[in-house]
Write an enzyme that holds these catalytic residues in place. Structure first.
Site, short mmCIF file in Angstrom:
data_model
loop_
_atom_site.label_atom_id
_atom_site.label_comp_id
_atom_site.label_asym_id
_atom_site.label_seq_id
_atom_site.Cartn_x
_atom_site.Cartn_y
_atom_site.Cartn_z
N LYS A 105 40.55 21.66 1.14
CA LYS A 105 40.84 22.81 2.00
C LYS A 105 41.09 24.04 1.13
O LYS A 105 42.18 24.21 0.59
CB LYS A 105 42.05 22.56 2.89
N GLU A 114 51.41 21.17 -7.63
CA GLU A 114 51.31 22.15 -8.72
C GLU A 114 51.77 23.48 -8.12
O GLU A 114 51.07 24.08 -7.32
CB GLU A 114 49.85 22.27 -9.20
N CYS A 170 49.75 31.06 -12.17
CA CYS A 170 50.98 30.28 -12.14
C CYS A 170 51.60 30.17 -13.52
O CYS A 170 52.81 30.15 -13.66
CB CYS A 170 50.68 28.89 -11.59
N GLU A 217 59.00 34.60 -8.94
CA GLU A 217 57.60 34.80 -9.30
C GLU A 217 57.10 36.07 -8.61
O GLU A 217 57.10 36.14 -7.38
CB GLU A 217 56.82 33.58 -8.82
P1 NAD Z 1 50.50 29.20 -0.63
O1 NAD Z 1 51.50 28.15 -0.86
O2 NAD Z 1 50.76 30.23 0.39
O3 NAD Z 1 49.09 28.54 -0.21
C1 NAD Z 1 48.44 27.59 -1.03
C2 NAD Z 1 47.51 26.75 -0.17
O4 NAD Z 1 48.28 25.92 0.68
C3 NAD Z 1 46.59 27.53 0.76
O5 NAD Z 1 45.38 26.83 0.88
C4 NAD Z 1 47.35 27.53 2.08
O6 NAD Z 1 46.51 27.69 3.19
C5 NAD Z 1 47.96 26.15 2.04
N1 NAD Z 1 49.23 25.98 2.76
C6 NAD Z 1 50.25 26.85 2.86
N2 NAD Z 1 51.27 26.29 3.55
C7 NAD Z 1 50.89 25.02 3.84
C8 NAD Z 1 51.50 23.93 4.52
N3 NAD Z 1 52.73 24.04 5.05
N4 NAD Z 1 50.83 22.78 4.66
C9 NAD Z 1 49.58 22.66 4.12
N5 NAD Z 1 48.94 23.66 3.49
C10 NAD Z 1 49.59 24.82 3.35
O7 NAD Z 1 50.20 29.83 -2.07
P2 NAD Z 1 49.23 31.05 -2.46
O8 NAD Z 1 49.88 32.32 -2.14
O9 NAD Z 1 47.87 30.77 -1.91
O10 NAD Z 1 49.13 30.84 -4.05
C11 NAD Z 1 50.00 31.37 -4.97
C12 NAD Z 1 50.97 30.32 -5.46
O11 NAD Z 1 50.27 29.20 -6.02
C13 NAD Z 1 51.86 30.82 -6.57
O12 NAD Z 1 53.18 30.40 -6.35
C14 NAD Z 1 51.29 30.16 -7.81
O13 NAD Z 1 52.20 30.03 -8.87
C15 NAD Z 1 50.86 28.85 -7.27
N6 NAD Z 1 49.87 28.21 -8.16
C16 NAD Z 1 50.25 27.15 -8.92
C17 NAD Z 1 49.36 26.57 -9.81
C18 NAD Z 1 49.75 25.40 -10.67
O14 NAD Z 1 48.85 24.74 -11.18
N7 NAD Z 1 51.02 25.09 -10.85
C19 NAD Z 1 48.08 27.10 -9.94
C20 NAD Z 1 47.72 28.19 -9.15
C21 NAD Z 1 48.63 28.73 -8.25
#
Ligand code: NAD
Length: 478
Positions: A175, A249, A283, A382
């Protein structure tokens, strides 16, 4: 205008169950540049059913070397279409072109190649001498995996999950985030051309509610999630209730420790590309720079000069270092933090506003905040934009204390002219990866992931593969 009208499910391009679409707005032009279908619950049901059929029908139970051949073919497919994919990622989320090529796409084919090699050499079965006779220890695929990813490095986040899952023999329902789905449609085409069996990869872009539906789906055995810590907690809670395997992650607030013997001329040009990587939307970006008090002004000056030298502008220009942020709401968030920082007493050394001369695009100037204390929100939360804070420390112990005084534990680095001393400091940092005088803090054959609120589990390397395996011991009596 990029347009997609079907989902990749069960090895076919199938019409969506509803009329819902996602419009993708370019962060640079602020106009709609692409439209893709948005999956609903019925689409997820179909995708999970296709993955289940692939798993239950043994489509991936063909031996590791066949799976390795598919992975190598996927790597080759990504290499062949690298320029096109990089341009799509720049188009949809504004990643600067140089980073789109070297930071977004190159790691994807390297990752698929790594998992191909790993699958070929990995001991999926071993025999041990047990108390009651021989024991056959088998590492068997976990079942159907749901891969849910963030928008910031879409194809690489997917590659780490899909590469490991296919190496293990676990079909995937992927997804993508609604902000950045385009490269994942290309991944589906590449997998299809590589001969990956029907149902092994299914791609259904959607928002968080449908994401949550996928997490809860009874047909899913394992969830691998990359995103914010807040959403990760929610996903983990659902997986906990259902006793589903889960890898998380999540976010980071990593520290770059400049030791008192550092050669700033050598260190800063290697350190800053990480701190502001992907316009700070990474991240593992090292956004807390820890400087010895004895050299504080010198470090602030070097970092400020480096940041002031960054070209800001059109993300499709290979010379651009800092592009627009993914969305207007992201710019608001970053500007909100700049306001908070000022209120907390941080001083803007450079940046702090919107760049002059750009009349479109969701830009924030690359910014250095000085006189920052580690208790300030700009040092703890962050920001996810091109903003670094410089924090003074007294001695090595104090630097380690400050680096570890964080809810997060993803990454970090140490900068020194004495490598042995650098490694000794790195060993005291409570994060999943640490670089010593290294521009990168992730390596493809080694585990990547977080301590503390940065996550659970690891990606890449054998440890990443094992996230998609269950252990089964068959005890054979005499
Ligand atoms: P987000 O948590 O809003 O969304 C991430 C994904 O999860 C999206 O596909 C979203 O649609 C989905 N999602 C959100 N809530 C959900 C739920 N309750 N159930 C299932 N799916 C859900 O994050 P974002 O704004 O898209 O991304 C930025 C964040 O991602 C930052 O905090 C960044 O640090 C983190 N990130 C971490 C890594 C890592 O490897 N540690 C890598 C890249 C990004």
């Amino acid at each position: 205008m990029e347009r997609r009208e079907a989902f990749y499910i069960g090895g076919e391009w199938v019409a969506p169950a509803s009329e819902r679409t996602i419009e993708i707005v370019s962060p640079w032009t602020e106009t709609v540049v692409a439209e893709v279908p948005e999956a609903n619950e019925a689409d997820v049901d179909r995708a999970v059913a296709a993955a289940r059929a692939a798993f239950d029908g043994g489509a991936l139970d063909v031996g590791a070397s066949q799976r390795a051949d598919w992975l190598a073919a996927i790597a080759a497919g990504i290499r062949d279409r690298a320029d096109e994919i990089a341009s799509l990622i720049t188009l949809e989320m504004g990643s600067p072109a140089l980073f789109s090529n070297l930071g977004q796409v190159l790691p994807c084919h390297v990752t698929f190649d790594q998992f191909a090699d790993l699958a070929r050499g990995y001991a999926f079965e071993e025999e041990r001498a047990g108390m009651l006779g021989k024991v056959l220890v088998r590492k068997v695929p976990v079942g159907v995996s749901a891969a849910i990813i963030a928008w910031n490095v879409p194809l690489f986040l997917a590659s780490m999950k899909v590469g490991a899952a296919l190496a293990a023999g676990s079909p995937v329902v992927l997804k993508p985030a609604p902000e950045a789905p385009l490269s994942l449609f290309v991944l589906a085409e590449i997998c299809d051309a590589a001969g990956v069996p029907a149902g092994a990869l299914n791609v259904v872009p959607a928002g968080r509610e449908v994401g949550e539906y996928l997490v809860r789906h009874p047909g899913v055995d394992k969830v691998s999630f990359t995103g914010s810590t807040a959403a990760g907690r929610k996903v983990a809670a659902i997986c906990g209730e259902q006793l589903k395997r889960c890898t998380l992650e999540l976010g980071g607030k990593s520290a770059a420790i400049v030791l008192d013997d550092a050669d700033l001329e050598a260190a800063v040009p290697l350190m800053l590309p990480n701190s502001t990587m992907n316009t700070g939307q990474a991240c593992l970006a090292q956004t807390r720079i820890l400087a010895p008090r004895s050299r504080y002004d010198e470090v602030v000056a070097a970092v400020t000069a480096g940041v002031e030298g960054m070209a800001v502008g059109d993300p499709s220009d290979m010379a651009t270092v800092v592009g627009p942020l993914v969305a207007e709401r992201q710019r608001k968030r970053v500007e909100g933090y700049l306001e908070v920082g000022r209120e907390e007493g941080a001083v803007v050394a450079t940046g702090g506003g919107r760049p002059a001369g750009l009349d479109h695009g969701w830009f924030v100037e690359p910014t250095v905040l000085r006189d920052v204390d580690n208790s300030m929100r700009v040092a703890r939360e962050e920001i996810f934009g091109p903003v670094v804070v410089v924090i003074p420390y007294e001695d090595d112990d104090d630097a380690v204390r400050i680096a570890n005084d964080s809810d997060y534990g993803l990454s970090g680095s140490v900068w020194t002219t004495d490598t042995e001393r650098g490694v000794a400091v790195a060993e005291r940092i409570r994060t999943g990866t640490v670089g010593v005088n290294a521009i990168g803090t992730l390596d493809f054959g080694s585990p990547f992931g977080g301590f503390k609120a940065s996550g659970i589990g690891r990606e890449l390397g054998p440890e990443g593969l094992e996230e998609y395996l269950e252990y089964q011991s068959i005890i054979v009596g005499a």
